[in-house]
Scaffold this active site. Structure first.
Site, PDB file in Angstrom:
ATOM      1  N   ASN A   1      39.171  31.949  23.114  1.00 25.96           N
ATOM      2  CA  ASN A   1      40.082  32.623  24.032  1.00 25.96           C
ATOM      3  C   ASN A   1      41.353  33.055  23.294  1.00 25.96           C
ATOM      4  O   ASN A   1      41.841  34.168  23.463  1.00 25.96           O
ATOM      5  CB  ASN A   1      40.426  31.653  25.171  1.00 25.96           C
ATOM      6  CG  ASN A   1      40.750  32.337  26.459  1.00 25.96           C
ATOM      7  OD1 ASN A   1      40.129  33.314  26.820  1.00 25.96           O
ATOM      8  ND2 ASN A   1      41.725  31.807  27.163  1.00 25.96           N
TER       9      ASN A   1
ATOM     10  N   ILE B   1      39.812  42.229  28.249  1.00 26.59           N
ATOM     11  CA  ILE B   1      39.011  41.003  28.208  1.00 26.59           C
ATOM     12  C   ILE B   1      39.994  39.929  28.667  1.00 26.59           C
ATOM     13  O   ILE B   1      40.852  39.497  27.897  1.00 26.59           O
ATOM     14  CB  ILE B   1      38.448  40.707  26.805  1.00 26.59           C
ATOM     15  CG1 ILE B   1      37.497  41.822  26.368  1.00 26.59           C
ATOM     16  CG2 ILE B   1      37.739  39.344  26.795  1.00 26.59           C
ATOM     17  CD1 ILE B   1      36.936  41.663  24.962  1.00 26.59           C
ATOM     18  N   PRO B   2      39.939  39.539  29.938  1.00 36.03           N
ATOM     19  CA  PRO B   2      41.033  38.807  30.579  1.00 36.03           C
ATOM     20  C   PRO B   2      41.148  37.319  30.223  1.00 36.03           C
ATOM     21  O   PRO B   2      40.919  36.441  31.049  1.00 36.03           O
ATOM     22  CB  PRO B   2      40.736  39.011  32.064  1.00 36.03           C
ATOM     23  CG  PRO B   2      39.252  39.119  32.121  1.00 36.03           C
ATOM     24  CD  PRO B   2      38.855  39.850  30.866  1.00 36.03           C
ATOM     25  N   CYS B   3      41.577  37.050  29.017  1.00 34.72           N
ATOM     26  CA  CYS B   3      41.769  35.664  28.585  1.00 34.72           C
ATOM     27  C   CYS B   3      42.879  34.978  29.389  1.00 34.72           C
ATOM     28  O   CYS B   3      42.922  33.755  29.465  1.00 34.72           O
ATOM     29  CB  CYS B   3      42.045  35.599  27.083  1.00 34.72           C
ATOM     30  SG  CYS B   3      43.378  36.661  26.520  1.00 34.72           S
ATOM     31  N   HIS B   4      43.757  35.768  30.014  1.00 40.58           N
ATOM     32  CA  HIS B   4      44.836  35.195  30.828  1.00 40.58           C
ATOM     33  C   HIS B   4      44.311  34.537  32.104  1.00 40.58           C
ATOM     34  O   HIS B   4      45.039  33.799  32.753  1.00 40.58           O
ATOM     35  CB  HIS B   4      45.878  36.265  31.166  1.00 40.58           C
ATOM     36  CG  HIS B   4      45.337  37.412  31.960  1.00 40.58           C
ATOM     37  ND1 HIS B   4      44.649  38.463  31.376  1.00 40.58           N
ATOM     38  CD2 HIS B   4      45.365  37.671  33.288  1.00 40.58           C
ATOM     39  CE1 HIS B   4      44.305  39.322  32.310  1.00 40.58           C
ATOM     40  NE2 HIS B   4      44.719  38.865  33.489  1.00 40.58           N
TER      41      HIS B   4
END
Length: 162
Positions: free
Chosen positions: A112, A121-124
């Site tokens: 991540n 690419i929603p690592c949050h």
């Protein structure tokens, strides 16, 4: 050769890059990319527009061809991240289970952190067990902004104070 542009966002400057008609990087700040040229291609214009729509609350999904560079494990994690819906979160353990690596929650966290295409690419959207925030590679201030933008409130205050 990669093409890249720098854009201004509510989170400060960001770097967008593409190669062979795929987005390869969306990163915080102005990053240096090897074998690259500053050139706003049609695809980079689309990415810039979609990010502007996202920051304005008008876009919940990105429609861009993405091609991050990473290990097989990292790529499997990043693919799983794209399946977390806007406004929702998933735990590291949930992602580990999704990629059929149930003991790899820590490795999911490391992957991540190495995500080269933030936001799209929603690592949050990945949190620790029980909704606890463990940190964010872009900085806690950026994480808080993104969570508030998506109205994500099902996380605990560690270490973020709302």
């Amino acid at each position: 050769m990669k093409n890249y542009i720098f854009i201004e966002t509510p989170l400060g400057k960001m770097t967008l890059a593409e190669e062979n008609d795929y987005i390869t990087n969306i990163a915080y700040g102005e990053i240096t990319l090897e074998a690259s040229c500053e050139n706003e291609t049609e695809l980079l214009s689309q990415a810039k527009q979609q990010l502007a729509e996202y920051f304005n609350g008008e876009r919940k999904e990105f429609n861009l061809p993405l091609k991050p560079s990473g290990t097989v494990f990292q790529l499997s994690v990043w693919k799983a991240l794209t399946e977390i819906p806007y406004g929702k979160t998933a735990s590291y353990k949930t992602i580990a289970n999704k990629i059929h690596q149930p003991c790899a929650a820590r490795a999911v966290g490391m992957a991540n952190n190495k995500n080269p295409i933030v936001i799209a690419i929603p690592c949050h959207r990945v949190v620790g067990a029980k909704g606890i925030i463990k940190g964010y590679g872009g900085g806690v201030d950026k994480l808080k902004f993104l969570l508030k933008l998506e109205n994500i409130t099902d996380v605990e205050d560690f270490p973020i104070k709302w």
